[in-house]
Enzyme design. Structure first.
Site, mmCIF file in Angstrom:
data_model
loop_
_atom_site.group_PDB
_atom_site.id
_atom_site.type_symbol
_atom_site.label_atom_id
_atom_site.label_comp_id
_atom_site.label_asym_id
_atom_site.label_seq_id
_atom_site.Cartn_x
_atom_site.Cartn_y
_atom_site.Cartn_z
ATOM 1 N N ARG A 1 52.371 17.517 -26.490
ATOM 2 C CA ARG A 1 53.681 17.676 -27.314
ATOM 3 C C ARG A 1 54.770 18.195 -26.608
ATOM 4 O O ARG A 1 55.739 17.848 -26.510
ATOM 5 C CB ARG A 1 53.141 18.026 -28.618
ATOM 6 C CG ARG A 1 52.781 17.130 -29.705
ATOM 7 C CD ARG A 1 52.644 17.681 -31.073
ATOM 8 N NE ARG A 1 51.332 18.649 -31.325
ATOM 9 C CZ ARG A 1 50.410 18.553 -31.788
ATOM 10 N NH1 ARG A 1 49.945 17.274 -32.170
ATOM 11 N NH2 ARG A 1 49.553 19.442 -32.103
ATOM 12 N N PHE B 1 52.044 6.087 -34.718
ATOM 13 C CA PHE B 1 50.721 6.523 -35.205
ATOM 14 C C PHE B 1 51.020 8.063 -35.319
ATOM 15 O O PHE B 1 50.291 9.036 -34.806
ATOM 16 C CB PHE B 1 49.599 6.439 -34.288
ATOM 17 C CG PHE B 1 49.391 4.888 -33.928
ATOM 18 C CD1 PHE B 1 48.495 4.016 -34.966
ATOM 19 C CD2 PHE B 1 49.952 4.372 -32.797
ATOM 20 C CE1 PHE B 1 48.567 2.624 -34.449
ATOM 21 C CE2 PHE B 1 49.708 2.926 -32.554
ATOM 22 C CZ PHE B 1 48.927 2.269 -33.541
ATOM 23 N N ASP C 1 53.948 5.644 -39.268
ATOM 24 C CA ASP C 1 52.615 5.669 -39.537
ATOM 25 C C ASP C 1 52.177 4.836 -41.037
ATOM 26 O O ASP C 1 53.163 4.893 -41.605
ATOM 27 C CB ASP C 1 52.212 7.288 -39.792
ATOM 28 C CG ASP C 1 50.601 7.477 -39.708
ATOM 29 O OD1 ASP C 1 50.043 7.729 -38.987
ATOM 30 O OD2 ASP C 1 49.880 7.066 -40.677
ATOM 31 N N SER C 2 51.096 4.641 -41.210
ATOM 32 C CA SER C 2 50.903 3.710 -42.388
ATOM 33 C C SER C 2 50.294 4.568 -43.660
ATOM 34 O O SER C 2 50.331 3.940 -44.765
ATOM 35 C CB SER C 2 49.729 2.668 -41.921
ATOM 36 O OG SER C 2 48.525 3.465 -41.666
ATOM 37 N N ASP D 1 50.048 6.867 -29.685
ATOM 38 C CA ASP D 1 48.923 7.960 -30.005
ATOM 39 C C ASP D 1 48.159 7.361 -31.005
ATOM 40 O O ASP D 1 47.912 7.911 -32.056
ATOM 41 C CB ASP D 1 49.296 9.283 -30.161
ATOM 42 C CG ASP D 1 48.238 10.371 -30.215
ATOM 43 O OD1 ASP D 1 47.175 9.924 -29.619
ATOM 44 O OD2 ASP D 1 48.453 11.268 -30.939
ATOM 45 N N CYS E 1 41.907 8.464 -27.639
ATOM 46 C CA CYS E 1 41.123 9.378 -27.892
ATOM 47 C C CYS E 1 39.556 8.960 -28.040
ATOM 48 O O CYS E 1 38.837 9.712 -28.777
ATOM 49 C CB CYS E 1 41.637 10.271 -29.111
ATOM 50 S SG CYS E 1 41.745 9.138 -30.715
#
Length: 397
Positions: free
Chosen positions: A215, A231, A253-254, A301, A341
């Site tokens: 970040r 995301f 984002d959902s 991400d 990830c």
């Protein structure tokens, strides 16, 4: 203590201090261990090798110690104190600019199956094994010893991580609360930026601490750029970009709860709301429909596309499609920060998927940097599998 004897020639990994014993390496079990019991592991000739938690499954023993000190009443205090010393060496514990970090990172801290994240006095732990779940009371007691008056609460959030087939009482809740502490969320600092963390309702332990340094890197590149954060969860990358002087940031984002937290974090840091737009929708669909060249910095991400090796092939295809879309849409001279990830996707496989994405997009792409996890998500040198987070910073002409 139950004794486990390995097949002849199957002790080499333990002699190299790898922390796992696979079920196929076991020749004989002397005794009747229950899941979560501490067992002693011996070579075929009877030589003691290590002690660890026994569990039914492919990984039969997760090693806690290559000595017998695991039976000491001070074991948990000693191990957590060692983990805290590492965070002090990283410059995290006691920092005035960062008040949250990962205290225990499983095998990286020689405590396989245990995650503990620290949020300005609140420790949130997740057990990934039966043994760690059964030891959570001792762990909570040890946290009180090492943090003393700094500790506000210990919250167990193992319902989504501990093996559900083991018949455990998987109900999240507080293991300890200091007098007068009644909050389920906390404002923390990360490199001077403020974030609201809710450990009861948020994903994982409430925040993704593993992207702290990445970040900061986005912040170093965001000034004067129009940013798309895909995301985004609670907007970590978005806050850093706004603080660095981004022209505008779209966070996607959902999760409705995540997007509400993004908006709270924007206000918490005092940014002009007109510089940020929250978009609660599917990130892949949003990217597909986004106009070309609108964004000159895109952050990709996603959650883990592969949590086991059986899903690896499909995951690599998904990474390829997602990154091809990002590379296609970013403006000329733009940057793409892309991550995986998924532990089963190694650096080489991920880089190959991104290479294929660039080729299919038909654009000239340079790798400016290779990215990974921060020091509080430490990797045991004898357990390279712990290096799960990998990323690339791409320059797209």
């Amino acid at each position: 203590m139950v004794k486990i004897f390995l097949r002849k020639g199957r002790d080499e990994s333990l002699r190299r201090f790898h922390p796992w014993v696979f079920s196929g390496a076991i020749a004989q079990i002397v005794g009747s261990p229950e899941e979560g019991d501490i067992v002693a592991v011996h070579s075929a000739d009877g030589t003691f090798l290590a002690c660890g938690h026994y569990q039914i499954g492919s990984i039969a023993v997760r090693i806690l110690s290559f000595d017998s000190d695991v039976l000491s009443p001070d074991f948990w205090t000693i191990m957590l104190s060692r983990a805290l010393e590492v965070r002090k060496a990283c410059g995290l514990h006691g920092s005035s600019q960062t008040t949250c970090y990962r205290l225990v990172h499983g095998e990286g801290d020689n405590l396989p199956g245990l995650i503990i994240d620290y949020y300005d006095g609140v420790c949130v732990m997740q057990a990934h094994s039966v043994g760690m779940f059964r030891a959570k009371k001792q762990i909570a007691d040890a946290l009180q010893k090492i943090y003393g008056d700094q500790l506000k609460a210990v919250y167990d959030k193992s319902s989504g991580t501990a093996p559900f087939k083991a018949g455990l009482d998987l109900v999240d809740g507080y293991m300890y609360k200091a007098p007068g502490f009644n909050d389920d969320e906390q404002t923390v600092l990360e490199n001077g930026h403020r974030f609201m963390v809710n450990w009861t309702e948020g994903q994982k332990t409430g925040f993704f601490l593993d992207q702290r340094e990445n970040r900061a890197l986005v912040g170093r590149h965001a000034k004067g750029r129009t940013v798309l954060n895909l995301f985004c969860y609670t907007g970590g990358f978005s806050i850093y970009a706004l603080a660095a002087g981004a022209l505008h940031v779209d966070s996607v984002d959902s999760s409705k709860k995540a997007m509400e937290m993004v908006d709270r974090n924007v206000v918490l840091n005092g940014f002009d709301p007109s510089l940020h737009t929250s978009r609660c929708t599917d990130a892949i669909d949003f990217l597909k429909d986004a106009p070309a060249d609108r964004y000159d910095l895109i952050i990709v991400d996603p959650p883990a596309f592969a949590k086991h090796r059986g899903a690896l092939r499909n995951a690599l295809r998904a990474y390829q499609r997602l990154n091809a879309a990002a590379i296609s849409k970013v403006a000329p001279g733009g940057l793409v920060f892309t991550y995986s990830c998924s532990q089963v996707v190694d650096k080489e496989a991920f880089a190959l998927a991104v290479f294929s994405a660039a080729a299919s997009a038909g654009r000239s792409v340079r790798i400016l940097d290779r990215l990974n996890q921060p020091c509080d998500h430490s990797v045991n040198i004898y357990h390279p599998e712990g290096e799960y987070l990998k990323g690339l910073l791409l320059y797209v002409e």
